[in-house]
Design a protein around this motif. Structure first.
Motif, short mmCIF file in Angstrom:
data_model
loop_
_atom_site.label_atom_id
_atom_site.label_comp_id
_atom_site.label_asym_id
_atom_site.label_seq_id
_atom_site.Cartn_x
_atom_site.Cartn_y
_atom_site.Cartn_z
N VAL A 145 0.84 -1.20 0.00
CA VAL A 145 0.00 0.00 0.00
C VAL A 145 0.88 1.25 0.00
CG1 VAL A 145 -1.75 1.31 1.27
CG2 VAL A 145 -1.93 -1.19 1.10
N GLN A 146 1.99 1.22 0.72
CA GLN A 146 2.92 2.35 0.71
C GLN A 146 3.45 2.60 -0.70
OE1 GLN A 146 5.89 1.34 3.60
NE2 GLN A 146 4.41 1.22 5.27
N GLN A 147 3.78 1.52 -1.40
CA GLN A 147 4.29 1.67 -2.77
C GLN A 147 3.23 2.28 -3.67
OE1 GLN A 147 5.96 -2.00 -4.28
NE2 GLN A 147 7.05 -2.41 -2.38
N VAL A 148 2.00 1.84 -3.49
CA VAL A 148 0.90 2.39 -4.30
C VAL A 148 0.69 3.86 -3.96
CG1 VAL A 148 -1.59 2.29 -4.71
CG2 VAL A 148 -0.24 0.19 -4.70
N GLN A 149 0.74 4.21 -2.69
CA GLN A 149 0.59 5.60 -2.29
C GLN A 149 1.70 6.46 -2.87
OE1 GLN A 149 0.05 4.58 1.99
NE2 GLN A 149 -1.66 6.04 1.92
N ASP A 150 2.93 5.95 -2.86
CA ASP A 150 4.04 6.68 -3.48
C ASP A 150 3.79 6.89 -4.97
OD1 ASP A 150 5.40 6.83 -1.10
OD2 ASP A 150 6.73 5.14 -1.51
N TYR A 151 3.32 5.83 -5.63
CA TYR A 151 3.08 5.92 -7.08
C TYR A 151 1.98 6.94 -7.37
CZ TYR A 151 2.34 4.50 -11.91
OH TYR A 151 2.25 4.51 -13.28
N ILE A 152 0.92 6.89 -6.59
CA ILE A 152 -0.17 7.87 -6.77
C ILE A 152 0.36 9.28 -6.59
CG2 ILE A 152 -2.33 8.73 -5.77
CD1 ILE A 152 -3.01 5.80 -5.09
N TYR A 153 1.13 9.49 -5.53
CA TYR A 153 1.66 10.82 -5.23
C TYR A 153 2.55 11.33 -6.37
CZ TYR A 153 4.29 14.47 -2.78
OH TYR A 153 4.87 15.65 -2.41
#
Length: 206
Positions: A145-153
Motif C-alpha cells: 500500500v505504501q508503494q501504491v501511495q508513493d506511485y499515486i503521489y
C-alpha cells in the motif's frame, strides 16, 4: 536546530561571533550551509538570510521575519534551497531536505533507497506544506500500500486506474482495493480525489 531560549538571548550573537563568522566564511567559499528548524536563526545571525528565501518551523516563522527583516521568510514550506543556503521546518522536514540533497548530489535511486532504509514512507517535496495532507492515511506498515501511495503521489496529475496500480505491486485489482482500504480507511478513488484536491489548493496558493 537549537532551543529557542538560547537563540533568543540578547548576547547570542556576541557570544558566538567566531562560530557565526566561520559559517559565513564557509558559505563565501562555496560550501552549502543547511539548517533544521530553529537553526535558521543561527543562519540569520550569520548574515546568510539577507534577501534570501528561507523557512523554519511554523511556530517561529513570524519571529524569524521580525528578527531578520531582510530575510524572505516563506511560511508553509518544508524546505527551501536558495543559492547554497538550505533551511527546513521541523525535524522530519530535515529528513526530507537530506533526501533532496542526496538526490541532487548523487541520484534519485540512492535517495529512494535511503528513504526505504530509514522507513520514510513518503518523500515530500519542497513545495509541500508543513501541515501536509499528503502525510495522512500513511500510518501503517503495509509495504504494498505504501508503494501504491508513493506511485499515486508521484503521478497524481496522470489518469490512474486500479488495474494499473495493482500491476505496480503484482496483486489483483480486487485484492489491492481490499488491502488499501484496510490500511488507510479510504477507497483508492477517495484517496486519489483527496490528494488531487490538496494538490489544487497548493497550486492555487502559490
Amino acid at each position: 536546530g537549537i532551543d529557542f531560549k538560547y537563540l533568543n538571548a540578547n548576547d547570542f550573537r556576541a557570544r558566538y561571533q567566531d562560530q557565526l563568522k566561520w559559517i559565513y566564511d564557509l558559505h563565501q567559499k562555496g560550501v552549502n550551509i543547511c539548517s533544521i528548524c530553529t537553526g535558521a536563526f543561527v543562519l540569520g545571525h550569520a548574515q546568510l538570510l539577507n534577501r534570501r528565501d528561507c523557512t523554519t518551523h511554523w511556530k517561529y516563522c513570524d519571529r524569524l521575519q521580525s528578527k531578520f527583516p531582510q530575510a524572505q521568510v516563506k511560511r508553509q514550506r518544508l524546505f527551501i534551497e536558495a543559492n547554497g543556503v538550505f533551511t527546513s521546518a521541523g525535524v522530519s522536514s530535515g529528513i526530507d531536505l537530506s533526501l533532496h540533497i542526496l538526490e541532487k548530489e548523487f541520484t534519485k535511486k540512492l535517495a529512494l533507497n535511503v528513504a526505504r532504509e530509514i522507513v520514510v514512507y513518503l518523500r515530500r517535496n519542497a513545495e509541500d506544506p508543513q501541515l501536509s495532507p499528503f502525510l495522512q492515511h500513511r500510518n501503517h506498515m503495509d509495504e504494498r500500500v505504501q508503494q501504491v501511495q508513493d506511485y499515486i503521489y508521484q503521478n497524481i496529475e496522470q489518469k490512474l486506474t486500479i488495474t494499473q496500480l495493482a500491476m505496480e505491486v503484482y496483486v489483483t485489482p480486487r485484492h489491492l482495493s481490499r488491502i488499501f482500504t484496510a490500511a488507510t480507511g479510504l477507497t483508492i478513488l477517495s484517496y486519489i480525489q483527496k490528494l488531487r484536491a490538496a494538490q489544487k489548493n497548493i497550486s492555487d496558493s502559490l
